[in-house]
Design a protein around this motif. Structure first.
Motif, PDB file in Angstrom:
ATOM      1  N   PHE A 429     -45.266   9.391 -27.574  1.00 36.36           N
ATOM      2  CA  PHE A 429     -45.973   8.709 -26.616  1.00 36.36           C
ATOM      3  C   PHE A 429     -45.439   7.286 -26.640  1.00 36.36           C
ATOM      4  O   PHE A 429     -45.314   6.801 -27.897  1.00 36.36           O
ATOM      5  N   THR A 430     -45.128   6.785 -25.428  1.00 37.49           N
ATOM      6  CA  THR A 430     -44.718   5.392 -25.530  1.00 37.49           C
ATOM      7  C   THR A 430     -45.340   4.424 -24.610  1.00 37.49           C
ATOM      8  O   THR A 430     -46.193   5.040 -23.766  1.00 37.49           O
ATOM      9  N   ASN A 431     -45.267   3.441 -24.765  1.00 35.71           N
ATOM     10  CA  ASN A 431     -46.076   2.346 -23.997  1.00 35.71           C
ATOM     11  C   ASN A 431     -45.120   1.499 -23.267  1.00 35.71           C
ATOM     12  O   ASN A 431     -45.592   0.498 -22.489  1.00 35.71           O
ATOM     13  N   ASN A 432     -44.104   2.097 -23.001  1.00 35.34           N
ATOM     14  CA  ASN A 432     -42.899   1.168 -21.806  1.00 35.34           C
ATOM     15  C   ASN A 432     -42.608   1.938 -20.617  1.00 35.34           C
ATOM     16  O   ASN A 432     -41.877   1.637 -19.886  1.00 35.34           O
ATOM     17  N   GLY A 433     -43.322   3.078 -20.623  1.00 33.04           N
ATOM     18  CA  GLY A 433     -43.124   3.979 -19.291  1.00 33.04           C
ATOM     19  C   GLY A 433     -41.645   4.281 -18.943  1.00 33.04           C
ATOM     20  O   GLY A 433     -41.470   4.714 -17.896  1.00 33.04           O
ATOM     21  N   ALA A 434     -40.782   4.565 -20.149  1.00 29.39           N
ATOM     22  CA  ALA A 434     -39.338   4.727 -19.822  1.00 29.39           C
ATOM     23  C   ALA A 434     -39.121   6.250 -20.485  1.00 29.39           C
ATOM     24  O   ALA A 434     -38.128   6.474 -20.824  1.00 29.39           O
ATOM     25  N   THR A 435     -39.982   7.090 -20.049  1.00 26.03           N
ATOM     26  CA  THR A 435     -39.948   8.570 -20.440  1.00 26.03           C
ATOM     27  C   THR A 435     -39.818   9.539 -19.529  1.00 26.03           C
ATOM     28  O   THR A 435     -40.043  10.742 -19.368  1.00 26.03           O
ATOM     29  N   VAL A 436     -39.510   9.042 -18.247  1.00 25.83           N
ATOM     30  CA  VAL A 436     -39.358   9.975 -16.984  1.00 25.83           C
ATOM     31  C   VAL A 436     -37.846  10.561 -16.901  1.00 25.83           C
ATOM     32  O   VAL A 436     -37.233   9.552 -16.887  1.00 25.83           O
ATOM     33  N   SER A 437     -37.811  11.673 -17.029  1.00 23.63           N
ATOM     34  CA  SER A 437     -36.584  12.321 -16.912  1.00 23.63           C
ATOM     35  C   SER A 437     -36.110  12.856 -15.518  1.00 23.63           C
ATOM     36  O   SER A 437     -34.829  13.255 -15.346  1.00 23.63           O
ATOM     37  N   GLY A 438     -36.890  12.767 -14.718  1.00 23.56           N
ATOM     38  CA  GLY A 438     -36.623  12.838 -13.133  1.00 23.56           C
ATOM     39  C   GLY A 438     -36.234  14.364 -12.859  1.00 23.56           C
ATOM     40  O   GLY A 438     -36.593  15.408 -13.481  1.00 23.56           O
ATOM     41  N   PHE A 439     -35.583  14.443 -11.673  1.00 24.72           N
ATOM     42  CA  PHE A 439     -34.891  15.851 -11.376  1.00 24.72           C
ATOM     43  C   PHE A 439     -34.039  16.316 -12.263  1.00 24.72           C
ATOM     44  O   PHE A 439     -33.976  17.813 -12.351  1.00 24.72           O
ATOM     45  N   LEU A 440     -33.284  15.800 -12.999  1.00 29.06           N
ATOM     46  CA  LEU A 440     -32.255  16.332 -13.835  1.00 29.06           C
ATOM     47  C   LEU A 440     -33.073  16.925 -15.135  1.00 29.06           C
ATOM     48  O   LEU A 440     -32.894  18.090 -15.567  1.00 29.06           O
ATOM     49  N   GLY A 441     -33.930  16.232 -15.423  1.00 29.01           N
ATOM     50  CA  GLY A 441     -35.159  16.839 -16.693  1.00 29.01           C
ATOM     51  C   GLY A 441     -35.696  18.110 -15.823  1.00 29.01           C
ATOM     52  O   GLY A 441     -36.348  18.858 -16.607  1.00 29.01           O
ATOM     53  N   GLY A 442     -36.117  17.996 -14.651  1.00 32.81           N
ATOM     54  CA  GLY A 442     -36.867  19.197 -14.050  1.00 32.81           C
ATOM     55  C   GLY A 442     -35.859  20.564 -14.016  1.00 32.81           C
ATOM     56  O   GLY A 442     -36.553  21.334 -14.285  1.00 32.81           O
ATOM     57  N   ILE A 443     -34.542  20.129 -13.813  1.00 29.17           N
ATOM     58  CA  ILE A 443     -33.728  21.270 -13.663  1.00 29.17           C
ATOM     59  C   ILE A 443     -33.683  21.920 -15.052  1.00 29.17           C
ATOM     60  O   ILE A 443     -33.911  23.057 -15.268  1.00 29.17           O
TER      61      ILE A 443
END
Length: 696
Positions: A429-443
């Motif tokens: 868990f982070t408080n900087n909001g920088a853990t979105v892996s987007g569509f590459l993470g979705g694949i």
């Protein structure tokens, strides 16, 4: 439409001498070219050879039916040759092939011609008909034999529909069947015809559902399935098996149905069959898994996710573009700022609905990749993995207040976290909001989810039968969601979060060093790497931060023309032009290099023009997801060059979003458009050079 509407006199060559399979294929393709059925001979030949690699189209009985569905086909058609001496065409029965029909189908939605082709396939099951064609001396005689047989078949079909189904002897079972093959043109209908003809010879009746290219024909109803005693599933691809739960079923291939229909019908009518129990999975393809390469399997699963994701991208993206258009027409293009797209109730509504649709694209992508791999049990696990990829990990703190009640208890004075909880709190868990892996993470999430379910199926294979029912509703979703949650939260999302922090630091350092051109190059390229994912967002957040910096500078007395303020606006301009390049570059490539894209991809070119013009980079995601190794480098280079040129030209942008709708706020807009077009054409040309044709 008759068969002879597709098979022309000039498309027939009788008593041909051919040395081998390749010579026969060339002769048939030459006839297609002669009658004007093709617009790209070499591409069509590649489609034919690609189909042969999956398995010989020589069906036995001296007949071969090579076929291809491709953009290279100008109009649907059939050609025919006879080789009386016969050649080795790798026939299913090992005998030489003498009669050849080559089917050319356009790479478009199913059409009437498929009905005609299915009729031709069923006629060929009559050995006397095929023998007459092989012995024909002229094309006119060849066509007259087909016309006569087709008229006879049509009459039989009419009589069959007019007459009531004949009563069966009490000892005969009520039989049903389903046939399906990957292309749905030849083997589907030939297998069905073989079963129906043999059943008629044996004094039985059977209704067969044909799952062809034009959709399912003679679909089995729920009442028919309920009343059936046995069902023959002769399929070479996955079909929905849930409806056959509790029925006696034979699962086999179209090859077996074509060559041993009597054995199948006899077994179904006379023997006690195994009762099928649905476990949440579709039937397995009868084709050997070894026939597919690892790359082909990856592509098939990936495309299943992309095809389901595409409507969300298109629908949501155009609604957002309409929101920008509404605000522009209302006069807020230059003054909307960060609220552009939300200035009026109508625009706000359009952007809200469009944003929700766009937000679903990564979960849908991941969910349907997992579904393709592990069937229905993979769907929930894939969706959750996709949601984690698109939303990122939750934050421990919202401002100064804990986001979770347990934070106060475990982090309060005198109540330090133990080692395990410290790890979870600081890493997952982070408080900087920088853990979105987007569509590459979705694949990645989709493939992980599918693999997790396959492993769970193996681990639970030895469970008692009494527990079969709880596996798809309890064990798979509970364990699968937990495992994907751990993998995404503790591995993929945090790793990309660290990358984002480093990128932001790098961008800030470049701006501070006044390396504006280099900054424009990097920002433009970042917009095209993951198309709205974390790297794209890192660049965008940096740009909006630069707009805020410019505002602060001017509040302290700086002029809009001050170099520091201009640098901020140059950065934002490079970001937006870089984000506008990928969809437009791909749209141009679809028109310039159609052979490199599927029909469904080519049809999205207008949509991509609209989305690219609206600064909605996500329009390129389906293409990048389908072929990341070729598409992403092309869009990255094009976007980087566009960002570089924009910075060199000194183009500025004062709005954080909007594309062409905020060009009123762009400084040196003619040069800005030039940079955009140059980057887009570079992307298009690179795609044309390095992307493989769709048939490869």
């Amino acid at each position: 439409m008759k068969i002879t509407d597709l098979l022309k006199k000039d498309g027939i060559n009788l008593k041909v001498s051919a040395a081998d399979q390749n010579a026969a294929i060339d002769a048939l393709i030459e006839l297609h070219e002669k009658v004007g059925n093709l617009n790209n001979v070499s591409a069509f030949k590649k489609a034919i050879l690609a189909r042969e690699e999956k398995g010989s189209t020589a069906i036995g009985m001296g007949i071969a039916v090579p076929h291809g569905k491709s953009f290279a086909v100008a109009k649907a058609g059939v050609t025919a040759i006879t080789i009386p001496e016969g050649i080795d065409y790798k026939s299913l029965d090992g005998n030489p092939s003498k009669l050849f029909f080559m089917i050319a189908a356009p790479d478009t939605a199913a059409d009437t011609h498929l009905e005609v082709l299915s009729k031709l396939m069923t006629l060929l099951m009559d050995s006397s008909f095929a023998k007459k064609l092989i012995e024909a001396n002229t094309p006119d005689e060849f066509l007259s034999i087909i016309d006569a047989k087709e008229a006879e078949k049509d009459k039989e079909e009419a009589e069959k529909k007019a007459a009531a189904a004949p009563a069966k002897a009490p000892s005969n079972k009520k039989l049903l069947g389903v046939t399906a093959c990957p292309t749905g043109i030849a083997h589907t209908f030939m297998a069905a015809e073989a079963l129906e003809l043999k059943a008629k010879e044996m004094g039985l009746s059977i209704k067969v559902e044909k799952d062809g290219s034009a959709g399912a024909k003679d679909v089995l109803t729920a009442d028919e399935i309920a009343a059936a005693d046995a069902i023959i599933i002769a399929c070479d691809k996955n079909i929905d098996m849930e409806r056959f739960d509790g029925k006696e079923v034979i699962i086999t291939s179209t090859k077996e149905a074509i060559h041993n229909p009597e054995g199948l019908i006899k077994k179904a009518n006379e023997e006690k069959l195994e009762v099928y129990h649905f476990t949440g999975t579709k039937s397995a393809s009868m084709s050997s898994a070894a026939d597919e390469t690892l790359g082909r399997k990856f592509y098939k699963h990936l495309m299943n996710g992309v095809s389901h994701m595409l409507p969300f991208v298109i629908g949501g993206g155009i609604l957002i573009a309409l929101a920008f258009l509404v605000d522009t027409v209302a006069g807020y293009g230059a003054t909307g700022g960060g609220n552009f797209g939300n200035m009026l109730p109508l625009s706000s509504f359009l952007k809200y609905v469009g944003g929700l649709a766009m937000g679903l694209m990564v979960p849908v992508l991941a969910g349907y990749i997992a579904y393709s791999i592990a069937d229905r049990p993979g769907l929930a696990v894939g969706f959750v993995g996709g949601m984690l990829a698109s939303s990122g990990n939750a934050a421990l703190f919202s401002g100064d207040a804990p986001a979770f009640p347990w934070v106060t208890r475990l982090m309060g004075e005198g109540a330090p976290l133990d080692g395990f909880n410290t790890f979870i709190g600081n890493f997952a868990f982070t408080n900087n909001g920088a853990t979105v892996s987007g569509f590459l993470g979705g694949i990645a999430a989709g493939f992980l989810a599918g693999g997790i379910i396959l492993v769970l199926k193996k681990l639970t294979a030895g469970f008692p039968k009494s527990l079969e029912g709880i596996k798809p509703v309890l064990i798979y979703p509970l364990c699968g969601v937990f495992i994907i949650g751990v993998l995404m939260s503790f591995i993929l999302n945090p790793i990309i979060g660290l990358i984002n922090v480093g990128l932001s630091a790098m961008l800030t350092a470049l701006q501070a060093a006044n390396l504006i051109a280099v900054l424009g190059l990097i920002l433009g390229a970042m917009m095209a790497i993951d198309m709205g994912g974390p790297i794209n967002k890192a660049a965008y957040v940096f740009g909006t931060g630069m707009l805020g910096t410019a505002q602060v500078l001017m509040e302290k007395g700086a002029e809009a023309s001050d170099p520091a303020v201009v640098a901020c606006y140059i950065a934002m301009a490079s970001i937006m032009v870089g984000g506008m390049v990928p969809p437009v570059g791909i749209a141009i490539a679809c028109k310039l290099f159609p052979s490199k894209f599927t029909e469904s991809e080519r049809e999205t070119w207008i949509t991509n023009i609209v989305m690219g013009s609206s600064f909605i980079t996500e329009g390129a995601i389906p293409f990048a997801a389908a072929d990341p190794a070729h598409v992403i480098p092309c869009t990255l280079v094009g976007s980087g060059i566009a960002g570089l040129l924009s910075a060199i030209f000194g183009c500025t942008l004062m709005a954080p979003h909007g594309g062409v709708f905020v060009f009123a706020t762009v400084g040196k807009w003619p040069l800005y458009i030039l940079a955009w077009l140059i980057g887009s054409f570079i992307t298009a040309v690179m795609l044309g050079l390095i992307k493989k044709p769709v048939n490869k």
